[in-house]
Design a protein around this motif. Structure first.
Motif, PDB file in Angstrom:
ATOM      1  N   ARG A   1     -24.264  12.495  -9.560  1.00  0.00           N
ATOM      2  CA  ARG A   1     -23.950  12.625  -8.147  1.00  0.00           C
ATOM      3  C   ARG A   1     -24.373  14.016  -7.691  1.00  0.00           C
ATOM      4  NH1 ARG A   1     -17.766  11.471  -7.887  1.00  0.00           N
ATOM      5  NH2 ARG A   1     -17.935  12.740  -9.767  1.00  0.00           N
TER       6      ARG A   1
ATOM      7  N   GLU B   1     -15.682  18.062   6.306  1.00  0.00           N
ATOM      8  CA  GLU B   1     -14.809  17.223   5.527  1.00  0.00           C
ATOM      9  C   GLU B   1     -13.702  18.093   4.954  1.00  0.00           C
ATOM     10  OE1 GLU B   1     -16.946  14.720   2.741  1.00  0.00           O
ATOM     11  OE2 GLU B   1     -18.742  15.002   3.911  1.00  0.00           O
TER      12      GLU B   1
ATOM     13  N   ARG C   1     -25.310  16.681  -4.147  1.00  0.00           N
ATOM     14  CA  ARG C   1     -25.031  16.936  -2.732  1.00  0.00           C
ATOM     15  C   ARG C   1     -25.866  18.119  -2.250  1.00  0.00           C
ATOM     16  NH1 ARG C   1     -21.057  15.702   0.934  1.00  0.00           N
ATOM     17  NH2 ARG C   1     -20.675  17.273   2.541  1.00  0.00           N
TER      18      ARG C   1
ATOM     19  N   SER D   1     -11.365  20.136   2.520  1.00  0.00           N
ATOM     20  CA  SER D   1     -11.641  20.725   1.224  1.00  0.00           C
ATOM     21  C   SER D   1     -10.890  19.964   0.144  1.00  0.00           C
ATOM     22  CB  SER D   1     -11.206  22.196   1.233  1.00  0.00           C
ATOM     23  OG  SER D   1     -11.416  22.763  -0.032  1.00  0.00           O
ATOM     24  N   ALA D   2     -11.605  19.479  -0.867  1.00  0.00           N
ATOM     25  CA  ALA D   2     -10.960  18.700  -1.911  1.00  0.00           C
ATOM     26  C   ALA D   2     -11.396  19.151  -3.289  1.00  0.00           C
ATOM     27  CB  ALA D   2     -11.279  17.207  -1.733  1.00  0.00           C
ATOM     28  N   VAL D   3     -12.333  20.077  -3.362  1.00  0.00           N
ATOM     29  CA  VAL D   3     -12.844  20.539  -4.645  1.00  0.00           C
ATOM     30  C   VAL D   3     -12.498  22.007  -4.803  1.00  0.00           C
ATOM     31  CG1 VAL D   3     -14.891  20.849  -6.068  1.00  0.00           C
ATOM     32  CG2 VAL D   3     -14.759  18.933  -4.471  1.00  0.00           C
TER      33      VAL D   3
ATOM     34  N   GLY E   1     -15.824  17.729  -0.224  1.00  0.00           N
ATOM     35  CA  GLY E   1     -14.964  16.553  -0.221  1.00  0.00           C
ATOM     36  C   GLY E   1     -14.735  15.939  -1.579  1.00  0.00           C
ATOM     37  N   GLU E   2     -15.636  16.091  -2.529  1.00  0.00           N
ATOM     38  CA  GLU E   2     -15.443  15.539  -3.861  1.00  0.00           C
ATOM     39  C   GLU E   2     -16.323  16.300  -4.853  1.00  0.00           C
ATOM     40  OE1 GLU E   2     -16.764  11.563  -4.196  1.00  0.00           O
ATOM     41  OE2 GLU E   2     -18.727  11.938  -3.345  1.00  0.00           O
ATOM     42  N   ALA E   3     -15.916  16.249  -6.101  1.00  0.00           N
ATOM     43  CA  ALA E   3     -16.713  16.906  -7.136  1.00  0.00           C
ATOM     44  C   ALA E   3     -17.975  16.096  -7.407  1.00  0.00           C
ATOM     45  CB  ALA E   3     -15.900  17.047  -8.416  1.00  0.00           C
ATOM     46  N   VAL E   4     -19.095  16.775  -7.545  1.00  0.00           N
ATOM     47  CA  VAL E   4     -20.359  16.131  -7.898  1.00  0.00           C
ATOM     48  C   VAL E   4     -20.944  16.865  -9.100  1.00  0.00           C
ATOM     49  CG1 VAL E   4     -20.808  15.290  -5.554  1.00  0.00           C
ATOM     50  CG2 VAL E   4     -21.609  17.560  -6.230  1.00  0.00           C
TER      51      VAL E   4
ATOM     52  N   GLU F   1     -17.383  23.771  -2.216  1.00  0.00           N
ATOM     53  CA  GLU F   1     -15.993  23.326  -2.325  1.00  0.00           C
ATOM     54  C   GLU F   1     -15.548  22.512  -1.116  1.00  0.00           C
ATOM     55  OE1 GLU F   1     -13.867  26.667  -5.103  1.00  0.00           O
ATOM     56  OE2 GLU F   1     -14.281  27.234  -3.033  1.00  0.00           O
TER      57      GLU F   1
END
Length: 272
Positions: free
Chosen positions: A237, A6, A239, A8-10, A137-140, A134
């Motif tokens: 959340r 996915e 992961r 990198s978004a974090v 895909g999203e912060a958890v 990281e």
């Protein structure tokens, strides 16, 4: 297992404070192998076990301050392995309390958590795990390391772990996490039983409820199922992060584990 790719978004902070849980008494299967009162002080190739973990953390490019939760003798051994990097915190007498005290002494929104009984840990493994977090895909609220059995057995043929068969593959849990620093305050009621049952797949499946238990027993429970159910149960959340480094999952709590660690940390092997 097919690695999830996915974008990198974090972006986690460049340095994360670390809570090093090091308060376990030597009251289990290792008692016959060492007279040390604390597992973290059991010697391996001339150094206490906690020294290996502390040194790996200190040399990681992603580690900040190391908050060692343990008795004074363990904190002293950790500090000797990483001068100027370790802050000691007295243990609370149980795992949830130790985690809570460690997080309270750490700084930042996110904190790494690691146990003192994975002496095969190396700095690049810590860096790689944070990088994989990281890439999620999203912060958890929790990133939790898992190791697939095939990767583990390639690195250490015949290594004995608690392998859990899921729909995605067969895994063991790692002893390295990144968590939001307020996680205990948000999940206190159910986090305690979850932590206490972490080494029993059946206990954890029961905590997830009857549907999850049934799916687990027939091998149809997936990682995504666990993430969703734990998230709903705890209101967070989470992961699972697959790491290729089984060393993160080799916690030394049995004589076989200790013999393996001594073999791979012996000077002749390290220098080979």
């Amino acid at each position: 297992m097919t690695e999830r790719c996915e974008p990198s978004a974090v972006v986690l902070p460049p340095k994360l404070d670390v809570v090093l849980l090091a308060a376990a008494g030597n009251e289990g299967q290792l008692r016959g192998a060492s007279a040390e009162p604390w597992e973290a002080l059991i010697p391996i190739a001339g150094r206490p076990m906690v020294a290996y973990v502390t040194a790996a953390l200190a040399e990681s490019t992603r580690s900040g301050r190391i908050v060692c939760v343990g008795p004074p003798a363990v904190v002293e051994a950790a500090a000797a392995a990483a001068p100027g990097r370790v802050t000691g915190v007295a243990p609370a007498g149980h795992l949830l309390g130790n985690l809570e005290r460690g997080l309270a002494s750490a700084a930042g929104d996110y904190v790494m958590v690691v146990t003192s009984d994975i002496p095969l840990l190396k700095p690049h493994m810590v860096d790689d795990f944070v990088r994989r977090c990281e890439q999620g895909g999203e912060a958890v609220d929790v990133w939790y390391a898992v190791v697939e059995r095939s990767a583990g057995e390639r690195a250490y043929p015949g290594v004995r772990r608690t392998w859990v068969r899921l729909q995605d593959g067969t895994f063991t849990g790692g002893n390295l996490l990144v968590v939001s620093r307020d996680i205990v305050a948000r999940t206190r009621r159910l986090l305690g039983p979850t932590l206490e049952g972490r080494k029993s797949p059946l206990t954890l499946a029961r905590l997830l409820g009857p549907v999850a238990l049934l799916r687990f027993m027939v091998g149809r429970l997936s990682i995504a199922d666990v993430e969703r159910r734990v998230g709903a149960m705890l209101g967070i959340r989470g992961r699972a992060v697959a790491t290729p480094y089984v060393e993160i999952g080799i916690d030394v709590d049995k004589p076989d584990d200790l013999a393996l660690a001594k073999r791979f940390l012996a000077p002749t092997h390290a220098g080979a």
